[in-house]
Scaffold this motif. Sequence first.
Motif, PDB file in Angstrom:
ATOM      1  N   SER A 175       0.660  -1.232   0.057  1.00 19.30           N
ATOM      2  CA  SER A 175      -0.007  -0.071   0.010  1.00 19.30           C
ATOM      3  C   SER A 175       1.188   1.108  -0.119  1.00 19.30           C
ATOM      4  CB  SER A 175      -0.775   0.143   1.250  1.00 19.30           C
ATOM      5  OG  SER A 175       0.030  -0.100   2.388  1.00 19.30           O
ATOM      6  N   GLY A 176       0.270   2.371  -0.346  1.00 15.95           N
ATOM      7  CA  GLY A 176       1.120   3.753  -0.340  1.00 15.95           C
ATOM      8  C   GLY A 176       1.620   4.131  -1.593  1.00 15.95           C
ATOM      9  N   ARG A 177       1.633   3.380  -2.714  1.00 13.90           N
ATOM     10  CA  ARG A 177       2.065   3.794  -3.946  1.00 13.90           C
ATOM     11  C   ARG A 177       1.841   2.769  -4.912  1.00 13.90           C
ATOM     12  NH1 ARG A 177       7.788   4.442  -5.711  1.00 13.90           N
ATOM     13  NH2 ARG A 177       6.668   3.858  -7.632  1.00 13.90           N
ATOM     14  N   THR A 178       1.837   2.905  -6.142  1.00 15.71           N
ATOM     15  CA  THR A 178       1.871   2.220  -7.440  1.00 15.71           C
ATOM     16  C   THR A 178       2.838   1.411  -7.479  1.00 15.71           C
ATOM     17  OG1 THR A 178       0.282   3.630  -8.319  1.00 15.71           O
ATOM     18  CG2 THR A 178       1.259   1.932  -9.792  1.00 15.71           C
ATOM     19  N   PHE A 179       2.858   0.017  -7.592  1.00 16.75           N
ATOM     20  CA  PHE A 179       4.129  -0.780  -7.562  1.00 16.75           C
ATOM     21  C   PHE A 179       4.209  -1.260  -9.038  1.00 16.75           C
ATOM     22  CE2 PHE A 179       5.906  -0.965  -3.346  1.00 16.75           C
ATOM     23  CZ  PHE A 179       4.966  -0.539  -2.731  1.00 16.75           C
ATOM     24  N   SER A 180       3.620  -0.730  -9.955  1.00 16.03           N
ATOM     25  CA  SER A 180       3.631  -1.431 -11.605  1.00 16.03           C
ATOM     26  C   SER A 180       4.970  -1.336 -11.952  1.00 16.03           C
ATOM     27  CB  SER A 180       2.797  -0.437 -12.207  1.00 16.03           C
ATOM     28  OG  SER A 180       3.168   0.928 -12.408  1.00 16.03           O
ATOM     29  N   SER A 181       5.973  -0.669 -11.679  1.00 15.66           N
ATOM     30  CA  SER A 181       7.394  -0.572 -12.066  1.00 15.66           C
ATOM     31  C   SER A 181       8.158  -1.342 -11.165  1.00 15.66           C
ATOM     32  CB  SER A 181       7.914   0.928 -12.096  1.00 15.66           C
ATOM     33  OG  SER A 181       7.883   1.694 -10.845  1.00 15.66           O
ATOM     34  N   TYR A 182       7.693  -2.191 -10.323  1.00 23.56           N
ATOM     35  CA  TYR A 182       8.456  -3.065  -9.191  1.00 23.56           C
ATOM     36  C   TYR A 182       8.351  -4.502  -9.482  1.00 23.56           C
ATOM     37  CZ  TYR A 182       9.561   1.056  -6.291  1.00 23.56           C
ATOM     38  OH  TYR A 182      10.036   2.335  -5.763  1.00 23.56           O
ATOM     39  N   ALA A 183       9.466  -5.126  -9.087  1.00 23.31           N
ATOM     40  CA  ALA A 183       9.238  -6.855  -8.854  1.00 23.31           C
ATOM     41  C   ALA A 183       9.107  -6.741  -7.434  1.00 23.31           C
ATOM     42  CB  ALA A 183      10.538  -7.361  -9.381  1.00 23.31           C
ATOM     43  N   MET A 184       8.429  -7.692  -7.030  1.00 24.50           N
ATOM     44  CA  MET A 184       7.891  -8.165  -5.656  1.00 24.50           C
ATOM     45  C   MET A 184       8.945  -9.132  -5.366  1.00 24.50           C
ATOM     46  SD  MET A 184       6.317  -5.481  -4.782  1.00 24.50           S
ATOM     47  CE  MET A 184       5.626  -6.072  -3.268  1.00 24.50           C
ATOM     48  N   VAL A 185       9.553  -9.302  -4.183  1.00 23.35           N
ATOM     49  CA  VAL A 185      10.604 -10.247  -4.123  1.00 23.35           C
ATOM     50  C   VAL A 185      10.262 -10.799  -2.569  1.00 23.35           C
ATOM     51  CG1 VAL A 185      12.982 -11.036  -3.766  1.00 23.35           C
ATOM     52  CG2 VAL A 185      12.177  -9.044  -5.433  1.00 23.35           C
ATOM     53  N   TRP A 186      10.414 -12.378  -2.597  1.00 18.80           N
ATOM     54  CA  TRP A 186      10.450 -12.926  -1.245  1.00 18.80           C
ATOM     55  C   TRP A 186      11.938 -13.476  -0.869  1.00 18.80           C
ATOM     56  CZ3 TRP A 186       6.523 -13.183   2.411  1.00 18.80           C
ATOM     57  CH2 TRP A 186       5.349 -12.931   1.954  1.00 18.80           C
ATOM     58  N   PHE A 187      12.406 -12.914   0.257  1.00 16.63           N
ATOM     59  CA  PHE A 187      13.585 -13.286   1.015  1.00 16.63           C
ATOM     60  C   PHE A 187      13.256 -14.147   2.065  1.00 16.63           C
ATOM     61  CE2 PHE A 187      16.736 -10.709  -1.454  1.00 16.63           C
ATOM     62  CZ  PHE A 187      15.851  -9.893  -1.991  1.00 16.63           C
ATOM     63  N   ARG A 188      14.390 -14.773   2.712  1.00 15.14           N
ATOM     64  CA  ARG A 188      14.241 -15.454   3.929  1.00 15.14           C
ATOM     65  C   ARG A 188      15.601 -15.556   4.682  1.00 15.14           C
ATOM     66  NH1 ARG A 188      13.388 -21.721   2.065  1.00 15.14           N
ATOM     67  NH2 ARG A 188      15.360 -22.291   1.256  1.00 15.14           N
ATOM     68  N   GLN A 189      15.516 -15.485   5.896  1.00 13.49           N
ATOM     69  CA  GLN A 189      16.685 -15.511   6.859  1.00 13.49           C
ATOM     70  C   GLN A 189      16.612 -16.484   7.892  1.00 13.49           C
ATOM     71  OE1 GLN A 189      18.152 -11.592   8.273  1.00 13.49           O
ATOM     72  NE2 GLN A 189      20.055 -12.329   8.366  1.00 13.49           N
ATOM     73  N   ALA A 190      17.319 -17.385   7.746  1.00 10.79           N
ATOM     74  CA  ALA A 190      17.320 -18.454   9.009  1.00 10.79           C
ATOM     75  C   ALA A 190      18.416 -18.137  10.067  1.00 10.79           C
ATOM     76  CB  ALA A 190      17.716 -19.686   8.354  1.00 10.79           C
ATOM     77  N   PRO A 191      18.097 -18.370  11.341  1.00 12.74           N
ATOM     78  CA  PRO A 191      19.008 -18.247  12.357  1.00 12.74           C
ATOM     79  C   PRO A 191      20.484 -18.395  12.050  1.00 12.74           C
ATOM     80  CG  PRO A 191      17.113 -19.251  13.337  1.00 12.74           C
ATOM     81  CD  PRO A 191      17.099 -19.476  11.656  1.00 12.74           C
ATOM     82  N   GLY A 192      21.365 -17.618  12.493  1.00  9.70           N
ATOM     83  CA  GLY A 192      22.788 -17.593  11.928  1.00  9.70           C
ATOM     84  C   GLY A 192      23.203 -17.595  10.650  1.00  9.70           C
ATOM     85  N   LYS A 193      22.057 -17.174   9.657  1.00 10.87           N
ATOM     86  CA  LYS A 193      22.382 -17.193   8.249  1.00 10.87           C
ATOM     87  C   LYS A 193      22.233 -16.062   7.545  1.00 10.87           C
ATOM     88  CE  LYS A 193      21.882 -22.125   7.525  1.00 10.87           C
ATOM     89  NZ  LYS A 193      21.312 -23.248   6.609  1.00 10.87           N
ATOM     90  N   GLU A 194      22.838 -15.696   6.387  1.00 11.48           N
ATOM     91  CA  GLU A 194      22.507 -14.400   5.745  1.00 11.48           C
ATOM     92  C   GLU A 194      21.126 -14.543   5.055  1.00 11.48           C
ATOM     93  OE1 GLU A 194      26.925 -13.155   4.596  1.00 11.48           O
ATOM     94  OE2 GLU A 194      25.546 -13.606   3.041  1.00 11.48           O
ATOM     95  N   ARG A 195      20.566 -13.448   4.846  1.00 10.51           N
ATOM     96  CA  ARG A 195      19.291 -13.290   4.096  1.00 10.51           C
ATOM     97  C   ARG A 195      19.597 -13.961   2.597  1.00 10.51           C
ATOM     98  NH1 ARG A 195      15.832  -8.096   4.984  1.00 10.51           N
ATOM     99  NH2 ARG A 195      16.350  -8.594   7.054  1.00 10.51           N
ATOM    100  N   GLU A 196      18.592 -14.841   2.318  1.00 12.31           N
ATOM    101  CA  GLU A 196      18.678 -15.358   0.877  1.00 12.31           C
ATOM    102  C   GLU A 196      17.513 -15.177   0.096  1.00 12.31           C
ATOM    103  OE1 GLU A 196      19.305 -19.460   0.905  1.00 12.31           O
ATOM    104  OE2 GLU A 196      17.525 -19.689   2.061  1.00 12.31           O
TER     105      GLU A 196
END
Length: 119
Positions: A25-46
């Motif tokens: 919400s809050g703006r138009t996202f038509s010029s964006y890609a939506m991305v899912w990341f995850r971060q496990a304990p003690g690991k870098e975000r992937e």
Amino acid sequence: QVQLVESGGGLVQAGSSLRLSCTASGRTFSSYAMVWFRQAPGKEREFVARITWSTGITYYADSVKGRFTISRDNAKNTVYLQMNSLKPEDTAVYYCAARAISTGRIDYWGQGTQVTVSS
């Protein structure tokens, strides 16, 4: 004010399914890609998966290909991550993000939602 709000996380057994949602919400996202990341304990975000808002083109990390599906509902301004055949190694905090297509930069992040998969 731009917001990305994730929901749908929880505690499940291995082999189960979950569907995460990210409502923008809050703006138009038509010029964006939506991305899912995850971060496990003690690991870098992937990186997990992404979808281009305008075209619906998707891309997945090898570790989730064939098990996870990213999709979007334009009318609801919501992106989904359907996660099937969950494994204990999928346990992480999952974050939704908006990446500008023109710059490749992540402009917005959600607060994250915890997914825990028990063996």
